[in-house]
Design an enzyme around this catalytic site. Sequence first.
Site, PDB file in Angstrom:
ATOM      1  N   ASP A 209     -10.360  -7.838  -1.994  1.00 30.54           N
ATOM      2  CA  ASP A 209      -9.395  -7.087  -2.783  1.00 30.54           C
ATOM      3  C   ASP A 209     -10.110  -6.618  -4.043  1.00 30.54           C
ATOM      4  O   ASP A 209     -10.842  -7.401  -4.671  1.00 30.54           O
ATOM      5  CB  ASP A 209      -8.199  -7.971  -3.159  1.00 30.54           C
ATOM      6  CG  ASP A 209      -7.082  -7.126  -3.726  1.00 30.54           C
ATOM      7  OD1 ASP A 209      -6.116  -6.824  -2.990  1.00 30.54           O
ATOM      8  OD2 ASP A 209      -7.181  -6.730  -4.907  1.00 30.54           O
TER       9      ASP A 209
ATOM     10  N   SER B 236      -8.848   0.914  -4.096  1.00 32.77           N
ATOM     11  CA  SER B 236      -8.727  -0.291  -3.277  1.00 32.77           C
ATOM     12  C   SER B 236      -9.979  -0.563  -2.425  1.00 32.77           C
ATOM     13  O   SER B 236     -10.718   0.346  -2.065  1.00 32.77           O
ATOM     14  CB  SER B 236      -7.519  -0.125  -2.371  1.00 32.77           C
ATOM     15  OG  SER B 236      -7.754  -0.667  -1.104  1.00 32.77           O
TER      16      SER B 236
ATOM     17  N   ASP C 187       0.670 -12.163   0.040  1.00 25.24           N
ATOM     18  CA  ASP C 187       1.331 -11.595  -1.140  1.00 25.24           C
ATOM     19  C   ASP C 187       1.602 -10.099  -1.033  1.00 25.24           C
ATOM     20  O   ASP C 187       2.417  -9.562  -1.755  1.00 25.24           O
ATOM     21  CB  ASP C 187       0.469 -11.847  -2.400  1.00 25.24           C
ATOM     22  CG  ASP C 187      -0.963 -11.343  -2.255  1.00 25.24           C
ATOM     23  OD1 ASP C 187      -1.286 -10.768  -1.202  1.00 25.24           O
ATOM     24  OD2 ASP C 187      -1.766 -11.527  -3.190  1.00 25.24           O
ATOM     25  N   HIS C 188       0.920  -9.405  -0.111  1.00 27.59           N
ATOM     26  CA  HIS C 188       1.047  -7.943  -0.040  1.00 27.59           C
ATOM     27  C   HIS C 188       2.154  -7.495   0.911  1.00 27.59           C
ATOM     28  O   HIS C 188       3.014  -6.716   0.556  1.00 27.59           O
ATOM     29  CB  HIS C 188      -0.270  -7.322   0.444  1.00 27.59           C
ATOM     30  CG  HIS C 188      -1.304  -7.153  -0.622  1.00 27.59           C
ATOM     31  ND1 HIS C 188      -1.858  -8.208  -1.299  1.00 27.59           N
ATOM     32  CD2 HIS C 188      -1.904  -6.048  -1.121  1.00 27.59           C
ATOM     33  CE1 HIS C 188      -2.751  -7.749  -2.174  1.00 27.59           C
ATOM     34  NE2 HIS C 188      -2.791  -6.440  -2.077  1.00 27.59           N
TER      35      HIS C 188
ATOM     36  N   ARG D 278      -9.849  -1.571   0.590  1.00 29.43           N
ATOM     37  CA  ARG D 278      -9.443  -1.622   2.001  1.00 29.43           C
ATOM     38  C   ARG D 278     -10.498  -0.992   2.916  1.00 29.43           C
ATOM     39  O   ARG D 278     -10.792   0.191   2.853  1.00 29.43           O
ATOM     40  CB  ARG D 278      -8.058  -0.985   2.192  1.00 29.43           C
ATOM     41  CG  ARG D 278      -7.974   0.481   1.873  1.00 29.43           C
ATOM     42  CD  ARG D 278      -6.528   0.945   1.806  1.00 29.43           C
ATOM     43  NE  ARG D 278      -5.856   0.359   0.650  1.00 29.43           N
ATOM     44  CZ  ARG D 278      -4.860   0.930  -0.008  1.00 29.43           C
ATOM     45  NH1 ARG D 278      -4.385   2.086   0.376  1.00 29.43           N
ATOM     46  NH2 ARG D 278      -4.309   0.348  -1.050  1.00 29.43           N
TER      47      ARG D 278
ATOM     48  N   ARG E  29      -2.644   0.958 -11.165  1.00 30.61           N
ATOM     49  CA  ARG E  29      -3.006   2.237 -10.526  1.00 30.61           C
ATOM     50  C   ARG E  29      -1.803   3.171 -10.494  1.00 30.61           C
ATOM     51  O   ARG E  29      -0.702   2.735 -10.137  1.00 30.61           O
ATOM     52  CB  ARG E  29      -3.476   1.997  -9.085  1.00 30.61           C
ATOM     53  CG  ARG E  29      -4.811   1.329  -9.057  1.00 30.61           C
ATOM     54  CD  ARG E  29      -5.347   1.099  -7.675  1.00 30.61           C
ATOM     55  NE  ARG E  29      -6.695   0.560  -7.815  1.00 30.61           N
ATOM     56  CZ  ARG E  29      -7.253  -0.300  -6.989  1.00 30.61           C
ATOM     57  NH1 ARG E  29      -6.594  -0.732  -5.940  1.00 30.61           N
ATOM     58  NH2 ARG E  29      -8.467  -0.724  -7.205  1.00 30.61           N
TER      59      ARG E  29
HETATM   60  C1  MIC Z   1      -4.501  -2.358  -3.907  1.00 32.27           C
HETATM   61  O1  MIC Z   1      -4.177  -2.713  -5.040  1.00 32.27           O
HETATM   62  O2  MIC Z   1      -4.689  -1.167  -3.597  1.00 32.27           O
HETATM   63  C2  MIC Z   1      -4.678  -3.417  -2.845  1.00 32.27           C
HETATM   64  C3  MIC Z   1      -3.600  -3.235  -1.854  1.00 32.27           C
HETATM   65  O3  MIC Z   1      -4.552  -4.691  -3.411  1.00 32.27           O
HETATM   66  C4  MIC Z   1      -6.076  -3.249  -2.234  1.00 32.27           C
HETATM   67  C5  MIC Z   1      -6.329  -4.075  -1.056  1.00 32.27           C
HETATM   68  C6  MIC Z   1      -5.715  -3.537   0.198  1.00 32.27           C
HETATM   69  O4  MIC Z   1      -5.699  -2.318   0.406  1.00 32.27           O
HETATM   70  O5  MIC Z   1      -5.256  -4.355   0.986  1.00 32.27           O
HETATM   71  C7  MIC Z   1      -7.237  -3.479  -3.202  1.00 32.27           C
HETATM   72  O6  MIC Z   1      -7.075  -3.275  -4.392  1.00 32.27           O
HETATM   73  O7  MIC Z   1      -8.352  -3.780  -2.758  1.00 32.27           O
HETATM   74 FE1  SF4 Z   2      -1.366  -6.580  -5.324  1.00 33.05          FE
HETATM   75 FE2  SF4 Z   2      -3.377  -4.807  -5.439  1.00 33.05          FE
HETATM   76 FE3  SF4 Z   2      -1.140  -4.471  -6.873  1.00 33.05          FE
HETATM   77 FE4  SF4 Z   2      -2.788  -6.384  -7.526  1.00 33.05          FE
HETATM   78  S1  SF4 Z   2      -3.219  -4.203  -7.579  1.00 33.05           S
HETATM   79  S2  SF4 Z   2      -0.557  -6.558  -7.398  1.00 33.05           S
HETATM   80  S3  SF4 Z   2      -3.534  -7.066  -5.551  1.00 33.05           S
HETATM   81  S4  SF4 Z   2      -1.318  -4.450  -4.643  1.00 33.05           S
END
Ligand code: MIC
Ligand code: SF4
Length: 651
Positions: free
Chosen positions: A119, A539, A64-65, A541, A379
């Site tokens: 995540d 995140s 999905d990313h 990550r 965010r």
């Molecule tokens: C995000 O919202 O920052 C992400 C991308 O979903 C991350 C995960 C990632 O960095 O792959 C998260 O929230 O953990």
């Molecule tokens: Fe995707 Fe992270 Fe955004 Fe949720 S917050 S939609 S998991 S990138």
Amino acid sequence: MQRSVTGKIIESHLVKGRLIPGEEIGLKIDQTLTQDATGTMVYLQFESMGLSSVATRLSVSYVDHNTIQDGYENADDHQYLQAVAAKYGILFSRAGNGICHQVHLERFSAPGMSLLGSDSHTPTGGGIGMLAIGAGGIDVTLALAGSPFFMECPKIIRINLHSSLPPFSSAKDVILTVLGILTTKGNTGTVVEYGGDGLAGLSVPDRATITNMGAELGVTTSIFPSDRVTLEFLKAQGREQVWREIMPDAGAQYARVIDIDLADVTPMVAKPHSPDNVCPVKDINGLAVDQVTIGSCTNSSYTDLMRVAALLTGRHVHPRVSLVIAPGSRQVFRMLAENGALAAMVSAGARILEPVCGFCIGNCHAPSTEGVSLRTTNRNFKGRSGTKSASVYLVSPETAAVAAIRGVVTDPRDAGFDYPAIAMPKAFVIDDSMVLRPPEPAERGAVTIVRGPNIGAPLQLEPLTDSLSGVVAIKVGDKITTDDIMPAGKRLKYRSNIPKYADFVFEPIDASFSRRCLEYKQKGIDAIIVGGESYGQGSSREHAAICPRYLGVKAVLARSFERIHFANLVNYGIVPLVFASLADYAALQAGDVLEISGLLNSVRQADYLVINSKTKGMTFEGKLNLSPRQRDILLAGGVLRYARGQRTENG
Ligand code: MIC
Ligand code: SF4
């Protein structure tokens, strides 16, 4: 003893430790979820463990990313993930099936179960009464292998929601109100549990919006009880068999109780550049808007988007505004398509994105230079949208839709529009054909794992050394996010390729960081990061630990750390140290040479260790806030080496 909802689920999953807040506990994990951006590393590490199958009750791998595919990298990742899922017994949700958290809520969530996801927004599942926790990828790898998940036994904050929301105030406004109270700092080791008579009027997707954005508080997770509303949702998803009632005991104790009267909740906005920078929408009425994006795992449910469609019906998007809408799942997308809501959106001038993260992670639809973007996402860190100079405001879908029509921020109650009351459907459209089931165990051996050139290898580490002599490679301030450390957006496609992705560590703050560290590395000098409060927000990550470690970072000294990032640092053998005093943080500068000796002994047993600044000619203390298990992990040189050692020991 009387138990909260959280206490009940933790108790039924406890495999190590005692239920004493602050102590480390180990929990049995029933379900896992991964997404493609964190998932490739999860499964590369799983492969390196040499197991034949996952040990969880249910594991789902979502794509999905990384769906832009401007090059072979994303498609290579998708192919790898699909094959790995088939080989090890994991469900595979194909690109186009939806955002992991939304799909998991709809199709796989179950009250009372534990869910670990790579995540940070995994707590979305708390909306249905799951104990749903976000973690670094390697912790999910270990859960796949059947290991418990270790965390600090949380203290519980109870938030009582009373009465009901007025028209044009929604779940997003509730969580923005909570963020205004608790902020994004200082909430580690806490679970937020919701209760009160106001729950009767909040659907499961509403509740999930609230628990989703609980991630921004920095808490371990957020949770709602499982009640009749939960049952109705599961019935509509054809899954009522997984329902069970989970209510708190009367007399359960909480560390703090907060009361919010939903009738007083007004449309709220989080202003740039932090989700806790909140104020009523009214306060910024009239601000000209360039872009509106509606979607993400926070606000992309059927009811959210039906309200948006109703507001757009018969109206048109303002000429200055670019409106982008991304449904959260294929289920939502299809229902909107079938009932005509999609046509209303398109007629109004909305641009429709497939059900993916997309704009939320800065993958597409970056705003214009100095643009004002209103988003229903969770965010608004500086630069996350893909445009550093843009100002991102977080709002509800209703506020977003009204602004898209008016061209300026407008308190939706003042727009003169009728409030579109949307009922939860009695039955959702059920079609799981884009979730691929693994073959029978006997046939899995025949699955070949495809590895394109973007698929690298996990990091190999060595045990901790007794002394550390390094240079402060960067000094940063408070609330540094993992987006600051390891940017996503156009860099996201390198997640499976550590040496390449490492080129971009701290790129948004200091693009020369990576090159500098590599020069130190060549000379055999370690690198050290100095951070302020709440280091590693946002995140999950783990690349924000993996890539610095690859560059030779051996320690991070910060005023305080956020939970997931702290665990990731330990998991990758980076020593996290907390400044004992603000003055020591203030005294340090980039370029200072620091020395730590007797590291092994300190990590083994001490609470503090002494750091010698050769440059400043001073010594100061760093606090080791580590559990006994974390000490062993650091000594072993990271969690994978530690886990291998444990398995050898246990035969
Ligand atoms: C995000 O919202 O920052 C992400 C991308 O979903 C991350 C995960 C990632 O960095 O792959 C998260 O929230 O953990
Ligand atoms: Fe995707 Fe992270 Fe955004 Fe949720 S917050 S939609 S998991 S990138």
